[in-house]
Design an enzyme around this catalytic site. Sequence first.
Site, PDB file in Angstrom:
ATOM      1  N   GLN A 313     -19.898  -4.524  -3.272  1.00 41.74           N
ATOM      2  CA  GLN A 313     -18.875  -4.943  -2.055  1.00 41.74           C
ATOM      3  C   GLN A 313     -17.550  -5.162  -2.579  1.00 41.74           C
ATOM      4  O   GLN A 313     -16.619  -4.854  -1.997  1.00 41.74           O
ATOM      5  CB  GLN A 313     -19.329  -6.108  -1.332  1.00 41.74           C
ATOM      6  CG  GLN A 313     -20.371  -5.859  -0.317  1.00 41.74           C
ATOM      7  CD  GLN A 313     -20.518  -6.994   0.833  1.00 41.74           C
ATOM      8  OE1 GLN A 313     -19.909  -8.270   0.445  1.00 41.74           O
ATOM      9  NE2 GLN A 313     -21.283  -6.731   1.818  1.00 41.74           N
ATOM     10  N   GLN A 371      -6.936  -0.663 -10.740  1.00 38.97           N
ATOM     11  CA  GLN A 371      -7.892  -1.687 -10.919  1.00 38.97           C
ATOM     12  C   GLN A 371      -9.384  -1.053 -10.661  1.00 38.97           C
ATOM     13  O   GLN A 371     -10.405  -1.203 -11.761  1.00 38.97           O
ATOM     14  CB  GLN A 371      -7.816  -2.691  -9.794  1.00 38.97           C
ATOM     15  CG  GLN A 371      -8.931  -3.822 -10.252  1.00 38.97           C
ATOM     16  CD  GLN A 371      -8.580  -4.592 -11.725  1.00 38.97           C
ATOM     17  OE1 GLN A 371      -7.374  -4.485 -12.296  1.00 38.97           O
ATOM     18  NE2 GLN A 371      -9.613  -5.124 -12.232  1.00 38.97           N
ATOM     19  N   GLY A 375     -10.285   0.792 -17.067  1.00 38.98           N
ATOM     20  CA  GLY A 375      -9.500   1.386 -18.276  1.00 38.98           C
ATOM     21  C   GLY A 375      -8.909   2.643 -18.180  1.00 38.98           C
ATOM     22  O   GLY A 375      -7.689   3.009 -18.424  1.00 38.98           O
ATOM     23  N   GLU A 398      17.075   2.951  -0.174  1.00 43.95           N
ATOM     24  CA  GLU A 398      17.187   2.894   1.306  1.00 43.95           C
ATOM     25  C   GLU A 398      17.059   1.489   2.005  1.00 43.95           C
ATOM     26  O   GLU A 398      16.293   1.449   3.072  1.00 43.95           O
ATOM     27  CB  GLU A 398      16.149   3.881   2.139  1.00 43.95           C
ATOM     28  CG  GLU A 398      16.510   5.275   1.822  1.00 43.95           C
ATOM     29  CD  GLU A 398      17.247   6.321   2.825  1.00 43.95           C
ATOM     30  OE1 GLU A 398      17.282   5.779   3.870  1.00 43.95           O
ATOM     31  OE2 GLU A 398      17.954   7.184   2.549  1.00 43.95           O
ATOM     32  N   SER A 401      13.144  -4.351   0.460  1.00 37.64           N
ATOM     33  CA  SER A 401      11.917  -4.955   1.086  1.00 37.64           C
ATOM     34  C   SER A 401      12.746  -6.259   1.801  1.00 37.64           C
ATOM     35  O   SER A 401      12.606  -6.637   3.069  1.00 37.64           O
ATOM     36  CB  SER A 401      10.884  -5.607   0.779  1.00 37.64           C
ATOM     37  OG  SER A 401      10.146  -4.280   0.424  1.00 37.64           O
TER      38      SER A 401
END
Length: 418
Positions: A313, A371, A375, A398, A401
Amino acid sequence: MAEFTMELNDEQKEVRDWLHGFAADVIRPAAAEWDEREETPWPVIQEAAKVGIYSLDFYAQQYFDPTGLGIPMAMEELFWGDAGIALSIVGTGLAAVGVLANGTEEQIGTWIPQMYGDATDVKVAAFCSSEPDAGSDVASMRTRAVYDEANDEWVINGTKTWATNGGIANVHVVVASVDPELGSKGHASFIVPPGTRGLAQGQKFKKHGIRASHTAEVVLDDVRVPGSCLLGGKEKLDERLARAREKAKAAGGVGVPPAGGWGSVKNAAMATFEASRPAVGAMAVGTARAAYEVALEYARTREQFGRPIIDNQGVAFQLADMRTQIDAARLLVWRASWMAISGKRFTAAEGSMSKLFASETAKKVTAQAIQILGGNGYTREYPVERMHRDAAIYTIFEGTSEIQRLVIARTLSGMPIR
Ligand SMILES: Cc1cc2nc3c(=O)[nH]c(=O)nc-3n(C[C@H](O)[C@H](O)[C@H](O)COP(=O)(O)OP(=O)(O)OC[C@H]3O[C@@H](n4cnc5c(N)ncnc54)[C@H](O)[C@@H]3O)c2cc1C
């Protein structure tokens, strides 16, 4: 006005599939090589020109698609292929849009073809606005253009930085101040034709990502351009400056709210690119989707503890979140693009919202992809490492954030949030 739709029509699907084929067969296989070389991928641009993807016609067709989905769909597919190469292909469009938006018909007809060249001799163009001391704060631009009436020429001096294709462009579009007292209202855009004396490339930047895209300083030292190179023409500029001076006088100076309230103030740093931001959001969606697809495939095939890692999960939920965020980002981008083409006002800075969410999503999703690949994700054997480096640009150019959040907050509140 076209109804908002979440489904591409048959013609759009055909274009999307064609672009996807080019991205998969030509762009993606070349991505690692040009990332390592850190050079403009001229042969790939040439291929794009041969099939008609690198051309004003193609760009204009997507731009004027009444559903608004042409540009986001095209950007997503090309950037899915590779962000650095795709930016080399669409970077000229930034300068072309500058001319389309502000130029006369004659200027559009004269300069845009020279920006693209043709398939046997491709050219690129650069849009030069940012400066070392004027990034987010565009109003503090120092580059000056002074009119030499006797010769009907403009004399431009200053240093531009971060210019995509700067110095290698055939045509440069340069934003300069013609009246510093008016801040961003005193800015005007100029064409600097090929071979003009006094324009030189400064430092070429070695970058973290989008390394196939050329980014450099552009130094303007007594650059003289004919009066006809002022985009929109002198008469229009004089009228605009007179209106801005009148408004400034009527407002009674700095700090006094104008008639429409602070929300009506358009600051170039915050509002200039509002309508083009969804396109950058679409680029981010392309990169995020590419990384997600690699991660999904890897999670289904990589086995540990005797079963595919997606059986955990912890991995499957990450993929669920990645896909949810990518789809949400696309919806925001499509909504803003549809609003822009339909002439709807961005009453909640929907263009900025789409760019903010999509660019942050791309950064997050590409990190998660690394992740999931473990590796392998950390090496250059797999593309997600490059995609993560590339994704970092979307929260910067542009409008960063933080600037997007500022625009959104300011629009929502109607206050001059600083
Ligand atoms: C690869 C690349 C390509 C580019 N291509 C072009 C191009 O073709 N043409 C062009 O003109 N420009 C281009 N740019 C420039 C780009 O648009 C600027 O880098 C960007 O606007 C940010 O400006 P800055 O780098 O000066 O950062 P700054 O403005 O110095 O910002 C530094 C940090 O401070 C934050 N910050 C600044 N002001 C505020 C505030 N009021 N509130 C909160 N946080 C704030 C920013 O969000 C950022 O995190 C490019 C940049 C890059 C890296």
